[in-house]
Design an enzyme around this catalytic site. Structure first.
Site, PDB file in Angstrom:
ATOM      1  N   ASP A 149      -2.906  12.033  -2.328  1.00 34.20           N
ATOM      2  CA  ASP A 149      -3.034  13.503  -2.343  1.00 34.20           C
ATOM      3  C   ASP A 149      -3.463  13.964  -3.731  1.00 34.20           C
ATOM      4  O   ASP A 149      -2.798  13.644  -4.724  1.00 34.20           O
ATOM      5  CB  ASP A 149      -1.684  14.147  -1.989  1.00 34.20           C
ATOM      6  CG  ASP A 149      -1.269  13.834  -0.559  1.00 34.20           C
ATOM      7  OD1 ASP A 149      -2.167  13.737   0.305  1.00 34.20           O
ATOM      8  OD2 ASP A 149      -0.067  13.673  -0.300  1.00 34.20           O
TER       9      ASP A 149
ATOM     10  N   LYS B 232      -4.496  21.995  -7.684  1.00 34.34           N
ATOM     11  CA  LYS B 232      -4.073  23.116  -8.540  1.00 34.34           C
ATOM     12  C   LYS B 232      -3.276  22.612  -9.740  1.00 34.34           C
ATOM     13  O   LYS B 232      -2.390  21.767  -9.585  1.00 34.34           O
ATOM     14  CB  LYS B 232      -3.201  24.094  -7.749  1.00 34.34           C
ATOM     15  CG  LYS B 232      -3.980  24.830  -6.702  1.00 34.34           C
ATOM     16  CD  LYS B 232      -3.118  25.879  -6.034  1.00 34.34           C
ATOM     17  CE  LYS B 232      -3.936  26.560  -4.948  1.00 34.34           C
ATOM     18  NZ  LYS B 232      -3.142  27.061  -3.852  1.00 34.34           N
TER      19      LYS B 232
ATOM     20  N   ASP C  40     -11.497  10.364  -3.838  1.00 34.34           N
ATOM     21  CA  ASP C  40     -12.751  11.118  -3.728  1.00 34.34           C
ATOM     22  C   ASP C  40     -12.674  12.406  -4.554  1.00 34.34           C
ATOM     23  O   ASP C  40     -13.586  13.218  -4.508  1.00 34.34           O
ATOM     24  CB  ASP C  40     -13.056  11.459  -2.268  1.00 34.34           C
ATOM     25  CG  ASP C  40     -11.954  12.265  -1.617  1.00 34.34           C
ATOM     26  OD1 ASP C  40     -10.807  12.225  -2.113  1.00 34.34           O
ATOM     27  OD2 ASP C  40     -12.217  12.927  -0.603  1.00 34.34           O
TER      28      ASP C  40
ATOM     29  N   GLU D 171       0.854  -1.186   0.000  1.00 36.49           N
ATOM     30  CA  GLU D 171       0.000   0.000   0.000  1.00 36.49           C
ATOM     31  C   GLU D 171       0.889   1.235   0.000  1.00 36.49           C
ATOM     32  O   GLU D 171       1.750   1.391   0.875  1.00 36.49           O
ATOM     33  CB  GLU D 171      -0.943   0.042   1.211  1.00 36.49           C
ATOM     34  CG  GLU D 171      -1.885   1.247   1.073  1.00 36.49           C
ATOM     35  CD  GLU D 171      -2.767   1.523   2.286  1.00 36.49           C
ATOM     36  OE1 GLU D 171      -2.728   0.759   3.266  1.00 36.49           O
ATOM     37  OE2 GLU D 171      -3.498   2.539   2.228  1.00 36.49           O
TER      38      GLU D 171
HETATM   39  C1  LIG Z   1      -4.540  11.917   1.542  1.00 38.11           C
HETATM   40  S1  LIG Z   1      -3.522  10.869   2.470  1.00 38.11           S
HETATM   41  C2  LIG Z   1      -4.410   9.319   2.450  1.00 38.11           C
HETATM   42  C3  LIG Z   1      -3.946   8.396   3.529  1.00 38.11           C
HETATM   43  C4  LIG Z   1      -4.715   7.047   3.585  1.00 38.11           C
HETATM   44  N1  LIG Z   1      -4.472   6.258   2.383  1.00 38.11           N
HETATM   45  C5  LIG Z   1      -6.180   7.267   3.790  1.00 38.11           C
HETATM   46  O1  LIG Z   1      -6.954   6.964   2.856  1.00 38.11           O
HETATM   47  O2  LIG Z   1      -6.569   7.732   4.880  1.00 38.11           O
HETATM   48  C6  LIG Z   1      -2.198  10.547   1.328  1.00 38.11           C
HETATM   49  C7  LIG Z   1      -0.998   9.926   2.006  1.00 38.11           C
HETATM   50  O3  LIG Z   1      -0.041   9.627   1.005  1.00 38.11           O
HETATM   51  C8  LIG Z   1       1.250   9.967   1.494  1.00 38.11           C
HETATM   52  N2  LIG Z   1       2.089  10.216   0.311  1.00 38.11           N
HETATM   53  C9  LIG Z   1       1.959  11.219  -0.572  1.00 38.11           C
HETATM   54  N3  LIG Z   1       2.857  11.116  -1.559  1.00 38.11           N
HETATM   55  C10 LIG Z   1       3.574   9.998  -1.292  1.00 38.11           C
HETATM   56  C11 LIG Z   1       4.667   9.367  -1.936  1.00 38.11           C
HETATM   57  N4  LIG Z   1       5.179   9.867  -3.065  1.00 38.11           N
HETATM   58  N5  LIG Z   1       5.183   8.249  -1.391  1.00 38.11           N
HETATM   59  C12 LIG Z   1       4.673   7.755  -0.243  1.00 38.11           C
HETATM   60  N6  LIG Z   1       3.627   8.315   0.418  1.00 38.11           N
HETATM   61  C13 LIG Z   1       3.092   9.419  -0.105  1.00 38.11           C
HETATM   62  C14 LIG Z   1       1.012  11.172   2.369  1.00 38.11           C
HETATM   63  O4  LIG Z   1       2.026  11.357   3.330  1.00 38.11           O
HETATM   64  C15 LIG Z   1      -0.335  10.832   3.015  1.00 38.11           C
HETATM   65  O5  LIG Z   1      -0.201  10.142   4.242  1.00 38.11           O
END
Ligand SMILES: C[S@@+](CC[C@H](N)C(=O)[O-])C[C@H]1O[C@@H](n2cnc3c(N)ncnc32)[C@H](O)[C@@H]1O
Length: 196
Positions: free
Chosen positions: A111, A115, A147, A36
């Protein structure tokens, strides 16, 4: 004295060496993983591992305290092999030992970078699918859920623009467990791609 740029390069090198060492220590032998990416606090992966005790699971996230919370959850779980690692997706894919292969991949509520000038930061990209493919045999599935409707459309376009992965609309989502971000979402969309 080193220039700022040289210091930065040195820091990147050290970070990569540390990550490589952690991955090698975690997986000293040939291993097939359920991965994941962006696991956040680990809600989804710990539950997935509990329900699939035969699978070795790895969650990666950029943010250290999320990874620590995920590790605590995994320790409290009654069963399952869920491990967590602080790392960036591309670097983890690059630095995993050669004998680590991916059986399935999950990207849940990444994420969205709404933008336009930030779209280049979106994880689900052609470059990502190319890197991921290097770790996967034919038939491996990558599951994506968001979402953010524009990100979903973007993901659909990314899939159209490459020919290593193919979308399969017939496969159903294999495991449901609320994540922190899924809890907050009014609605979401999912897709699954399969490596050719
Ligand atoms: C919006 S959160 C969603 C977290 C979880 N999957 C949830 O649904 O609650 C996105 C997560 O992806 C991580 N993340 C973003 N870019 C990443 C990358 N290039 N490699 C690893 N993790 C990343 C962020 O730190 C964050 O915890």
């Amino acid at each position: 004295m080193n220039s700022g740029y040289e210091q930065h390069l040195d820091w990147v090198k050290q970070r990569r060496e540390k990550l490589k060492g952690e991955l090698t220590a975690m997986f000293p032998e040939p291993t097939n993983l359920s991965l994941e990416i962006g696991c956040g606090h680990g809600h989804w992966l710990v539950a997935f591992a509990e329900n699939h005790p035969e699978k070795k699971c790895l969650g990666v996230d950029l943010i250290g305290d999320r990874v620590e919370r995920a590790e605590k959850k995994a320790r409290r779980a009654e069963q399952g092999d869920a491990r967590f690692l602080r790392g960036e997706a591309f670097e983890v894919l690059d630095l995993m030992p050669e004998h680590v292969r991916l059986d399935e991949v999950f990207i849940l509520f990444p994420d969205p970078w709404p933008k336009k000038r930030h779209w280049k930061n979106r994880l689900f990209s052609k470059a990502f699918l190319v890197e991921l493919a290097k770790r996967c045999e034919s038939g491996v599935r990558c599951h994506f859920r968001t979402d953010h409707d524009p990100y979903f459309e973007w993901a659909e376009e990314v899939i159209e623009e490459q020919d290593i992965w193919v979308r399969d609309r017939e496969i159903s989502w294999p495991f449901e467990q609320q994540t922190v971000f899924q809890n907050r979402a009014d609605s979401y969309q999912s897709l699954i791609v399969v490596k050719k």
